[in-house]
Scaffold this active site. Structure first.
Site, PDB file in Angstrom:
ATOM      1  N   GLN A 166      -0.329   2.524 -11.035  1.00  0.00           N
ATOM      2  CA  GLN A 166       0.154   1.656 -12.098  1.00  0.00           C
ATOM      3  C   GLN A 166       1.691   1.697 -12.138  1.00  0.00           C
ATOM      4  O   GLN A 166       2.300   1.746 -11.099  1.00  0.00           O
ATOM      5  CB  GLN A 166      -0.465   2.034 -13.456  1.00  0.00           C
TER       6      GLN A 166
ATOM      7  N   LYS B 168       3.896  -0.104  -4.151  1.00  0.00           N
ATOM      8  CA  LYS B 168       4.007   1.346  -3.935  1.00  0.00           C
ATOM      9  C   LYS B 168       3.281   1.795  -2.675  1.00  0.00           C
ATOM     10  O   LYS B 168       3.753   2.679  -1.960  1.00  0.00           O
ATOM     11  CB  LYS B 168       3.430   2.105  -5.148  1.00  0.00           C
ATOM     12  N   GLY B 169       2.108   1.203  -2.418  1.00  0.00           N
ATOM     13  CA  GLY B 169       1.324   1.615  -1.267  1.00  0.00           C
ATOM     14  C   GLY B 169       2.089   1.451   0.032  1.00  0.00           C
ATOM     15  O   GLY B 169       2.087   2.341   0.883  1.00  0.00           O
TER      16      GLY B 169
ATOM     17  N   ALA C 248      -6.625   1.326  -9.318  1.00  0.00           N
ATOM     18  CA  ALA C 248      -5.407   1.050  -8.560  1.00  0.00           C
ATOM     19  C   ALA C 248      -5.746   0.280  -7.289  1.00  0.00           C
ATOM     20  O   ALA C 248      -6.844   0.401  -6.753  1.00  0.00           O
ATOM     21  CB  ALA C 248      -4.699   2.355  -8.212  1.00  0.00           C
ATOM     22  N   GLY C 249      -4.789  -0.489  -6.809  1.00  0.00           N
ATOM     23  CA  GLY C 249      -4.963  -1.203  -5.553  1.00  0.00           C
ATOM     24  C   GLY C 249      -3.679  -1.157  -4.754  1.00  0.00           C
ATOM     25  O   GLY C 249      -2.701  -1.790  -5.124  1.00  0.00           O
ATOM     26  N   HIS C 250      -3.670  -0.366  -3.693  1.00  0.00           N
ATOM     27  CA  HIS C 250      -2.475  -0.225  -2.866  1.00  0.00           C
ATOM     28  C   HIS C 250      -2.737  -0.854  -1.502  1.00  0.00           C
ATOM     29  O   HIS C 250      -3.607  -0.405  -0.754  1.00  0.00           O
ATOM     30  CB  HIS C 250      -2.109   1.258  -2.722  1.00  0.00           C
TER      31      HIS C 250
ATOM     32  N   ASP D  15       1.542  -2.853  -9.355  1.00  0.00           N
ATOM     33  CA  ASP D  15       1.485  -3.877  -8.300  1.00  0.00           C
ATOM     34  C   ASP D  15       2.848  -4.144  -7.675  1.00  0.00           C
ATOM     35  O   ASP D  15       3.113  -5.247  -7.186  1.00  0.00           O
ATOM     36  CB  ASP D  15       0.909  -5.198  -8.842  1.00  0.00           C
TER      37      ASP D  15
END
Length: 408
Positions: free
Chosen positions: A198, A15-16, A38-40, A12
Site C-alpha cells: 500500500q 514498488k514491485g 497488494a498487487g506488485h 500502486d
C-alpha cells in the site's frame, strides 16, 4: 545495510518494480506489511509477473525472501501464487520463508470484510480479501499466528471450518516458518531490502483515516514488521508516480474532475494502465499532489524519492501538479487530518511545459528532455527530498539511478 522501499502515495506506485530493480544488490528481501490485497507487477524481458504476497526479489534465483511479522498471510492465495511462479520457471523452494509471528487469514474473514464494509454508513471500499478483519482480530488478540499451528489448545479453540481449512496447508506452512528476528540479527551485516505494501497515505495512523489500510504501510512498519529496531533502518526510499491514483473510497484532493476533465482522466488511466492488479477495477486518477507527497516525506523520514510513470506524460503539451489546496477560500499548504477539510479541498495547480518526446528511448537520466528534468527538480525543491531513481517504463533497464542506495 538495510534499505526500505515504501509507497509515498495511496499505493500502486510501482514498488514491485523498484524492489525487483534494487534486489540485484541485496542478499535478502523482506515484505513487512499487508497481505493478498497488494498487487506488485514486475516485467522482466517482456514477461509480466503479478505478485501479491511473495516479495518481489523472488525473481532472482539466488535470493531468499521473507514474509514478515507485520503481514497477514492467506495460505490458499500464497500457495496459488507459488504455483504460478513454479509454472513460469521460477524455482522458489527453499527460498521463501514466513515469520512465525505472521497472522493467518481465514476464509470466513473475507465475507466478514465485505459485510462490515457494506454495513458502514461510509464504506471504505475494501478489496474483500479478509485483510482488515485479520488485522482487527489481531488487535483484539483473537487471531491465529503461524507459530500457533503447533499450539494444541489454540487450535482446539478454532471453529471446525477453520481447522478443516488449515489442515492441508499446515505442514507446508510449518516447513517455511522462521524466527525472523533471529534471522535479521544473523544477517545484520548483509544487504537487506524491505518491501512495503500500500502507501504512506493509507497508513493506519498517518493516512486518511478511516479510509486507510489496516496495517503499517509507513516506514516505521519496516522495523516492527521485520523484527528489527528503527536504528537498523539505514535508508528509506519513497516511491511515487508522476501523477496521483487511488483505489477505493476516501479523499483525494487532486483527483481529476470526471465531468470537466474526463478526457484527461481516461488518457492517464489508459496510458498508465491504471487498473488494479488484485481487483482489476479502474483506479481514480489525478494531478500529482505535492502537498501530500511532502507530508509523506516528512512523516516517514524519506531519504530519497523514486519517481515512476514519468513517460505517461510523453504526448502532453503541458502538465500540471497540485502545490496547495483551496479549502473554502483558504489556501492550505500542509496536509490536513480532517476528512471534511480534504473533501472540500480544491487543488491549486502549477503548469509545466511538456516534452513531446518518448522517454522510453532515453538510456540515462541525462538523456531526459530538459522539461522533464525541470519537473523533477521542482518536485525535489518542493518536497525537500531528492529524486534518487527515475523510471520511464516497466522493464528493469528503463530505470535511472541517481543515488546509490547501498552506500551509507
Amino acid at each position: 545495510m538495510n534499505v526500505v522501499v515504501m509507497g509515498a502515495q495511496w499505493g500502486d506506485e510501482g514498488k514491485g518494480k523498484i524492489v525487483d530493480y534494487l534486489a540485484e544488490d541485496a542478499k535478502y528481501v523482506v515484505r513487512y506489511a499487508g497481505g493478498a490485497n497488494a498487487g506488485h507487477t514486475i516485467v522482466v524481458d517482456g514477461k509480466k509477473y503479478a505478485l501479491h504476497q511473495v516479495p518481489s526479489g523472488i525473481l532472482y534465483p539466488e535470493k531468499s525472501v521473507f514474509l514478515g511479522s507485520g503481514m497477514v498471510i492467506d495460505p490458499e492465495a500464497l500457495f496459488a501464487e507459488l504455483q504460478m511462479l513454479k509454472d513460469n520457471g521460477i524455482n522458489w523452494e527453499g527460498r521463501v520463508f514466513i515469520s512465525d509471528r505472521a497472522h493467518l487469514v481465514l476464509p470466513r474473514y473475507r465475507q466478514m470484510d465485505k459485510d462490515r464494509d457494506a454495513a458502514r454508513k461510509r464504506p471504505i471500499g475494501t478489496t474483500g480479501r479478509g485483510i482488515g478483519t485479520t488485522y482487527s482480530q489481531k488487535s483484539e488478540r483473537d487471531s491465529i499466528r503461524l507459530a500457533d499451528l503447533t499450539w494444541k489448545e489454540k487450535m482446539d479453540d478454532l471453529e471446525q471450518e477453520d481447522r478443516d481449512y488449515l489442515a492441508p496447508f499446515m505442514d507446508r506452512l510449518l516447513e517455511m516458518r522462521v524466527d525472523i528476528a533471529a534471522k535479521m540479527w544473523e544477517y545484520r551485516k548483509e544487504n537487506i531490502l524491505f518491501e512495503g505494501a500500500q502507501g504512506a497515505m493509507l497508513d493506519l495512523d498517518s493516512g486518511t483515516y478511516p479510509y486507510v489500510s489496516s496495517g503499517a504501510s509507513c516506514s516505521a512498519g519496516a522495523a516492527t514488521g521485520a523484527g528489527i529496531g528503527p536504528h537498523a533502518l539505514d535508508k528509506i526510499y519513497g516511491v511515487f508516480k508522476a501523477y496521483e491514483t487511488r483505489v477505493g473510497n476516501g479523499p483525494m484532493p487532486s483527483e481529476f474532475n470526471t465531468t470537466t476533465e474526463s478526457e484527461l482522466c481516461n488518457y492517464v488511466r489508459n496510458t498508465g494502465n491504471e487498473f488494479g492488479v488484485t481487483t482489476g477495477r479502474p483506479r481514480r486518477c489525478g494531478y500529482l499532489d505535492l502537498v501530500a507527497l511532502r507530508y509523506a516525506c516528512h512523516v516517514n523520514s524519506i531519504d530519497a524519492l523514486v519517481m515512476t510513470h514519468l513517460d505517461v506524460y510523453d504526448e502532453m503539451n503541458e502538465i500540471e501538479a497540485c502545490i496547495a489546496y483551496d479549502i473554502n477560500g483558504k489556501i492550505v499548504t500542509d496536509f490536513p487530518a480532517s476528512i471534511d477539510a480534504l473533501n472540500a479541498a480544491k487543488p491549486v495547480l502549477q503548469k509545466f511545459e511538456g516534452w513531446k518526446k518518448s522517454l522510453k528511448s532515453c538510456t540515462s537520466y541525462e538523456d531526459l528532455p530538459e522539461q522533464a528534468k525541470e519537473y523533477v527538480s521542482f518536485i525535489e525543491d518542493f518536497t525537500g527530498t531528492q529524486v534518487g531513481i527515475v523510471s520511464v517504463g516497466a522493464e528493469r533497464n528503463q530505470t535511472f539511478m541517481r543515488i546509490k542506495p547501498w552506500k551509507k
